[in-house]
Design an enzyme around this catalytic site. Sequence first.
Site, PDB file in Angstrom:
ATOM      1  N   ASP A 140       0.707  -1.399   0.248  1.00 50.93           N
ATOM      2  CA  ASP A 140       0.155  -0.063   0.273  1.00 50.93           C
ATOM      3  C   ASP A 140       1.422   1.452  -0.119  1.00 50.93           C
ATOM      4  OD1 ASP A 140       0.424  -0.482   2.802  1.00 50.93           O
ATOM      5  OD2 ASP A 140      -1.050   0.781   3.165  1.00 50.93           O
ATOM      6  N   ASP A 170       6.966   1.014   2.418  1.00 48.86           N
ATOM      7  CA  ASP A 170       6.731   0.113   0.594  1.00 48.86           C
ATOM      8  C   ASP A 170       7.700   0.507  -0.296  1.00 48.86           C
ATOM      9  OD1 ASP A 170       3.521  -1.135   1.403  1.00 48.86           O
ATOM     10  OD2 ASP A 170       3.965   0.806   2.382  1.00 48.86           O
ATOM     11  N   ASN A 204      -2.026   2.810   3.530  1.00 49.90           N
ATOM     12  CA  ASN A 204      -1.875   4.244   3.788  1.00 49.90           C
ATOM     13  C   ASN A 204      -2.478   5.226   2.887  1.00 49.90           C
ATOM     14  OD1 ASN A 204      -0.068   3.193   5.065  1.00 49.90           O
ATOM     15  ND2 ASN A 204       1.304   2.505   3.342  1.00 49.90           N
ATOM     16  N   THR A 223       3.085  -6.564   2.946  1.00 51.42           N
ATOM     17  CA  THR A 223       3.549  -5.151   3.294  1.00 51.42           C
ATOM     18  C   THR A 223       2.384  -4.407   3.815  1.00 51.42           C
ATOM     19  OG1 THR A 223       4.049  -3.715   1.048  1.00 51.42           O
ATOM     20  CG2 THR A 223       5.179  -5.278   3.219  1.00 51.42           C
ATOM     21  N   PHE A 260      -0.396  -0.901  12.888  1.00 50.76           N
ATOM     22  CA  PHE A 260      -1.527  -0.282  11.927  1.00 50.76           C
ATOM     23  C   PHE A 260      -2.189  -1.649  11.021  1.00 50.76           C
ATOM     24  CE2 PHE A 260      -2.007   0.623   7.263  1.00 50.76           C
ATOM     25  CZ  PHE A 260      -2.981   1.687   7.567  1.00 50.76           C
ATOM     26  N   ASN A 261      -1.321  -2.253   9.775  1.00 47.07           N
ATOM     27  CA  ASN A 261      -1.982  -3.382   8.703  1.00 47.07           C
ATOM     28  C   ASN A 261      -2.563  -4.093   9.781  1.00 47.07           C
ATOM     29  OD1 ASN A 261      -0.060  -1.738   7.227  1.00 47.07           O
ATOM     30  ND2 ASN A 261       1.814  -3.090   7.729  1.00 47.07           N
ATOM     31  N   HIS A 310       9.882   0.016   8.117  1.00 46.08           N
ATOM     32  CA  HIS A 310       9.473  -0.989   8.643  1.00 46.08           C
ATOM     33  C   HIS A 310       8.876  -2.243   7.257  1.00 46.08           C
ATOM     34  CE1 HIS A 310       7.287   0.937  11.669  1.00 46.08           C
ATOM     35  NE2 HIS A 310       6.875   2.000  10.744  1.00 46.08           N
ATOM     36  N   ASP A 311       8.625  -1.642   6.053  1.00 46.62           N
ATOM     37  CA  ASP A 311       7.965  -2.366   5.206  1.00 46.62           C
ATOM     38  C   ASP A 311       9.642  -3.063   4.260  1.00 46.62           C
ATOM     39  OD1 ASP A 311       5.307  -1.810   6.237  1.00 46.62           O
ATOM     40  OD2 ASP A 311       5.079  -1.406   3.933  1.00 46.62           O
TER      41      ASP A 311
END
Length: 328
Positions: free
Chosen positions: A28, A33, A57, A142, A183-184, A257-258
């Site tokens: 996203d 990402d 996102n 992700t 969040f995810n 993160h991703d």
Amino acid sequence: MTGAGSNGAGEPRPSVDRRPRPVVLDCDPGHDDALAILLALARPELQVLAVTTVAGNAPLERTTRNALRVLTLLGRTDVPVASGAERPLVRAPWIPVEFHGQSGLDGADLPEPAVRPVAEDAIELTARVVREAANPVTLVPTGPLTNIALFLRAHPRLVPRIGAISLMGGSLGEGNTTAAAEFNLWSDPEAAAIVFEAGIPILMSGLDVTHQALVLPPDIARLEHVGGRTGRVFADLLRFFAVHHRQRYGWDGPPIHDAVAVARLVEPGLVMSRRLRVDVETAGELTRGRTVADPEGLSGRPPNAEVGLAIDRERFVDLLVEAVASFA
Ligand code: BDR
Ligand code: CA
């Protein structure tokens, strides 16, 4: 290439499969990402079969456009892109604009997409590439797990063709969307529960490890220096992504993160992990989307995830810098 060799002393060496691991990136974009896409495309250990998009996102139309813009920047419009779920399975959509801006990828001058998404949707494209792949495919989600859950439900016969799922999501410690959840996982907990219960080996890169995967100002300068136009664009993205993290956490740089979910496929020793049973809370009012780990095995259910706990941050940054340099 697969094959047994010899160590010169007559002992057979265990065979090592050096073929690239086929992956589907479900994302996203999203600043981090975009770095996950960059890293996956840069590495010879991975073969990106497809990029699929999900709302997260930003709304779906924007995350799809962003994926196409990143691939256009990197000159990799040969990779098929398909858009997927516009909203979570059950919950109302919610977009965190403060991290990624209105476009989902604010802060940099990315090119307009040179291509359009394929006619198939994300689920159909994933099914086709998984069916056609010579080896089991690794899914790398992700964003919210909506597309992955829909794929697993729609194509149960293809589940054995999925070798692993390396996902960014969850947390054993702090949340970032509520006190309990990342969040995810919070966005689509019902989808996440389907994925964690699918019986497919999961590499979970949650906030426990991704909050250590910071890219600091000297790292951004390095990446900008080696990367030509690609370096400038990613440095601008990183500086934008840093702003809200500085305000909220006081950190000097943003957590990528991703890209951790990709990096641990490239270098299996990069992330220290623990094998655990992890299930997703879907019913709790305060705990929606919480990843609940069971280190004592109290549930009697088998472990389903290698949960990332620590990362060699400097090596992670080197991988990102090398990836940018490879597209200079
Ligand atoms: C996750 O949420 C999004 O903001 C990021 O792209 C990442 O996938 C972190 O909680
Ligand atoms: Ca994401």
